[in-house]
Design a protein around this motif. Structure first.
Motif, PDB file in Angstrom:
ATOM      1  N   MET A   1       0.846  -1.190   0.000  1.00 55.94           N
ATOM      2  CA  MET A   1       0.000   0.000   0.000  1.00 55.94           C
ATOM      3  C   MET A   1       0.884   1.244   0.000  1.00 55.94           C
ATOM      4  N   ILE A   2       0.656   2.136  -0.963  1.00 57.53           N
ATOM      5  CA  ILE A   2       1.411   3.387  -1.066  1.00 57.53           C
ATOM      6  C   ILE A   2       0.582   4.510  -0.462  1.00 57.53           C
ATOM      7  N   SER A   3       1.202   5.301   0.407  1.00 60.10           N
ATOM      8  CA  SER A   3       0.531   6.463   0.995  1.00 60.10           C
ATOM      9  C   SER A   3       1.325   7.711   0.691  1.00 60.10           C
ATOM     10  N   CYS A   4       0.630   8.845   0.600  1.00 59.42           N
ATOM     11  CA  CYS A   4       1.265  10.130   0.281  1.00 59.42           C
ATOM     12  C   CYS A   4       0.956  11.123   1.384  1.00 59.42           C
ATOM     13  N   ARG A   5       1.969  11.877   1.785  1.00 62.80           N
ATOM     14  CA  ARG A   5       1.774  12.876   2.841  1.00 62.80           C
ATOM     15  C   ARG A   5       2.890  13.909   2.792  1.00 62.80           C
ATOM     16  N   ALA A   6       2.641  15.059   3.447  1.00 62.38           N
ATOM     17  CA  ALA A   6       3.680  16.065   3.618  1.00 62.38           C
ATOM     18  C   ALA A   6       4.584  15.641   4.766  1.00 62.38           C
ATOM     19  N   ILE A   7       5.839  16.041   4.708  1.00 65.10           N
ATOM     20  CA  ILE A   7       6.777  15.666   5.766  1.00 65.10           C
ATOM     21  C   ILE A   7       6.657  16.613   6.958  1.00 65.10           C
ATOM     22  N   VAL A   8       7.325  16.261   8.033  1.00 67.63           N
ATOM     23  CA  VAL A   8       7.512  17.154   9.179  1.00 67.63           C
ATOM     24  C   VAL A   8       8.999  17.521   9.202  1.00 67.63           C
ATOM     25  N   PRO A   9       9.386  18.609   9.868  1.00 65.49           N
ATOM     26  CA  PRO A   9      10.780  19.056   9.819  1.00 65.49           C
ATOM     27  C   PRO A   9      11.806  17.993  10.210  1.00 65.49           C
ATOM     28  N   ALA A  10      11.469  17.102  11.109  1.00 61.19           N
ATOM     29  CA  ALA A  10      12.429  16.094  11.550  1.00 61.19           C
ATOM     30  C   ALA A  10      12.758  15.080  10.463  1.00 61.19           C
ATOM     31  N   GLU A  11      11.994  15.112   9.346  1.00 63.55           N
ATOM     32  CA  GLU A  11      12.193  14.130   8.280  1.00 63.55           C
ATOM     33  C   GLU A  11      12.975  14.677   7.083  1.00 63.55           C
ATOM     34  N   LEU A  12      13.591  15.818   7.228  1.00 59.93           N
ATOM     35  CA  LEU A  12      14.272  16.432   6.088  1.00 59.93           C
ATOM     36  C   LEU A  12      15.301  15.520   5.446  1.00 59.93           C
ATOM     37  N   GLU A  13      16.022  14.764   6.249  1.00 58.25           N
ATOM     38  CA  GLU A  13      17.057  13.896   5.693  1.00 58.25           C
ATOM     39  C   GLU A  13      16.476  12.824   4.773  1.00 58.25           C
ATOM     40  N   ARG A  14      15.234  12.437   5.004  1.00 58.08           N
ATOM     41  CA  ARG A  14      14.606  11.443   4.134  1.00 58.08           C
ATOM     42  C   ARG A  14      14.363  12.013   2.739  1.00 58.08           C
ATOM     43  N   VAL A  15      14.237  13.337   2.670  1.00 57.39           N
ATOM     44  CA  VAL A  15      14.005  14.010   1.385  1.00 57.39           C
ATOM     45  C   VAL A  15      15.333  14.353   0.714  1.00 57.39           C
ATOM     46  N   THR A  16      16.278  14.864   1.483  1.00 53.67           N
ATOM     47  CA  THR A  16      17.540  15.326   0.884  1.00 53.67           C
ATOM     48  C   THR A  16      18.429  14.173   0.421  1.00 53.67           C
ATOM     49  N   ALA A  17      18.163  12.992   0.895  1.00 50.87           N
ATOM     50  CA  ALA A  17      18.958  11.837   0.459  1.00 50.87           C
ATOM     51  C   ALA A  17      18.576  11.367  -0.943  1.00 50.87           C
ATOM     52  N   TRP A  18      17.468  11.893  -1.464  1.00 55.81           N
ATOM     53  CA  TRP A  18      16.953  11.442  -2.758  1.00 55.81           C
ATOM     54  C   TRP A  18      17.804  11.981  -3.907  1.00 55.81           C
ATOM     55  N   ILE A  19      18.130  11.129  -4.852  1.00 60.88           N
ATOM     56  CA  ILE A  19      18.878  11.518  -6.047  1.00 60.88           C
ATOM     57  C   ILE A  19      18.085  11.107  -7.279  1.00 60.88           C
ATOM     58  N   VAL A  20      17.914  12.029  -8.213  1.00 61.89           N
ATOM     59  CA  VAL A  20      17.237  11.730  -9.468  1.00 61.89           C
ATOM     60  C   VAL A  20      18.286  11.287 -10.485  1.00 61.89           C
ATOM     61  N   SER A  21      18.115  10.112 -11.034  1.00 66.42           N
ATOM     62  CA  SER A  21      19.115   9.564 -11.955  1.00 66.42           C
ATOM     63  C   SER A  21      18.764   9.768 -13.422  1.00 66.42           C
ATOM     64  N   GLU A  22      17.560  10.258 -13.705  1.00 60.93           N
ATOM     65  CA  GLU A  22      17.133  10.441 -15.089  1.00 60.93           C
ATOM     66  C   GLU A  22      17.579  11.808 -15.625  1.00 60.93           C
ATOM     67  N   PRO A  23      17.659  11.956 -16.956  1.00 61.24           N
ATOM     68  CA  PRO A  23      18.144  13.209 -17.560  1.00 61.24           C
ATOM     69  C   PRO A  23      17.082  14.300 -17.653  1.00 61.24           C
ATOM     70  N   VAL A  24      16.560  14.705 -16.485  1.00 60.14           N
ATOM     71  CA  VAL A  24      15.643  15.848 -16.410  1.00 60.14           C
ATOM     72  C   VAL A  24      16.107  16.733 -15.261  1.00 60.14           C
ATOM     73  N   GLY A  25      15.675  17.993 -15.273  1.00 62.05           N
ATOM     74  CA  GLY A  25      16.050  18.898 -14.202  1.00 62.05           C
ATOM     75  C   GLY A  25      15.473  18.450 -12.871  1.00 62.05           C
ATOM     76  N   TRP A  26      16.258  18.602 -11.788  1.00 62.38           N
ATOM     77  CA  TRP A  26      15.773  18.236 -10.460  1.00 62.38           C
ATOM     78  C   TRP A  26      16.451  19.114  -9.421  1.00 62.38           C
ATOM     79  N   ILE A  27      15.996  19.001  -8.173  1.00 61.77           N
ATOM     80  CA  ILE A  27      16.501  19.857  -7.103  1.00 61.77           C
ATOM     81  C   ILE A  27      17.394  19.037  -6.171  1.00 61.77           C
ATOM     82  N   PRO A  28      18.716  19.301  -6.166  1.00 68.31           N
ATOM     83  CA  PRO A  28      19.623  18.588  -5.270  1.00 68.31           C
ATOM     84  C   PRO A  28      19.507  19.096  -3.833  1.00 68.31           C
ATOM     85  N   ALA A  29      20.107  18.357  -2.904  1.00 67.97           N
ATOM     86  CA  ALA A  29      19.956  18.643  -1.475  1.00 67.97           C
ATOM     87  C   ALA A  29      20.424  20.043  -1.095  1.00 67.97           C
TER      88      ALA A  29
END
Length: 310
Positions: A1-29
């Protein structure tokens, strides 16, 4: 089951660890954290998709630092391991949109000729499908241009004279330039709202932009007739061309080159190290003017929005 939600400040590292590997523009940490500190990204605008405790997707919404709501989706990605990425991405977009009462835009950024590269085409394709499924169905493809000092500052030719003017005078010229415009946004607004509301909306947008009102100029012929206008402007990231145009009866005389040159000179005189500009893929005359002026096409932006009446 996939769920979607906004993060809380304590979860920032879960977002900044994400890397986009495809050839499109993205926002780095580093950029995300820098603009989070400026209130342009916020935890409540940062959405994740999860399977259990594993993050499988993220959607980063952006807005001006003093805005109550975001205005743009800056980065969208889903782990390919989930299977149907477009379906998950659409859910991420819908989850965010449910709390945003005003129109928003998602710009997929890719290199020129993206349709001819299988990897880029696929990366754009599922994101575009997700945006459409979530209701961002108004689509315009735009060319992003850039000027740097090494491209040269155009000399004034004297063909047109440029001068400051009142808001009322500018508003009248906005209305004239809207006639016969090739810009998709302007054409849609004219159809939905009429010329007066379109002119007022475009002028209010630039009055609210980070650029300075004292940069604005009307363009006059040697006989003193108003031929168009030049509005150098800015974004939170750089100065830009903003808005320029020639009124219908003076089109076809090369005046667009003179108006664009004036904008370039104003920014160059202010010490600009970079000037950006955009125009619709369908506005071939404007794209040609940018290229003649030494502006280089740096990327394509597929803009998708739910502002169907703009």
């Amino acid at each position: 089951m996939i769920s979607c939600r906004a993060i809380v400040p304590a979860e920032l590292e879960r977002v900044t660890a994400w890397i986009v590997s495809e050839p499109v523009g993205w926002i780095p940490a580093d950029r995300y954290l820098a603009e989070l500190a400026e209130n342009m990204y916020r935890p409540e605008w940062t959405w994740i998709a999860e399977v259990g405790d594993r993050v499988v997707g993220r959607a980063l919404w952006w807005g001006p630092r003093d805005s109550a709501y975001p205005v743009a989706l800056d980065c969208l990605d889903v782990d390919p391991a989930v299977g149907e990425r477009a379906t998950v991405a659409a859910e991420l977009i819908r989850a965010g949109l449910a709390g945003f009462p005003q129109p928003v835009q998602y710009a997929i950024k890719a290199a020129g000729g993206w349709r001819d590269d299988p990897a880029t085409s696929a990366a754009v394709g599922w994101r575009r499908a997700a945006a459409h499924a979530a209701g961002l169905t108004r689509e315009v493809e735009r060319l992003q241009f850039e000027w740097v000092p090494a491209d040269g500052v155009p000399a004034a030719t004297g063909v047109l004279r440029f001068a400051e003017a009142s808001d009322e005078e500018f508003l009248a010229v906005f209305a004239r330039i809207a006639e016969g415009s090739l810009d998709a946004h302007t054409r849609a607004s004219l159809a939905a709202k009429g010329v007066d509301a379109t002119a007022r909306g475009e002028m209010d947008f630039y009055l609210g932009a980070p650029g300075r009102r004292e940069w604005w100029r009307l363009a006059y012929t040697g006989e003193g007739e108003v031929a168009g206008m030049a509005i150098p402007s800015a974004t939170p990231y750089s100065v830009n061309v903003g808005y320029l145009g020639v009124i219908p009866e003076f089109r076809g005389r090369g005046y667009v080159d003179e108006v664009l040159a004036e904008i370039t000179r104003i920014h160059a005189a202010g010490g600009a190290s970079r000037i950006t500009a955009t125009t619709d893929v369908g506005n071939a005359p404007m794209a040609a003017a940018f290229r003649r002026a030494g502006y280089r096409n740096t990327e394509i932006r597929i803009n998708l929005s739910n502002d169907l009446n703009s």
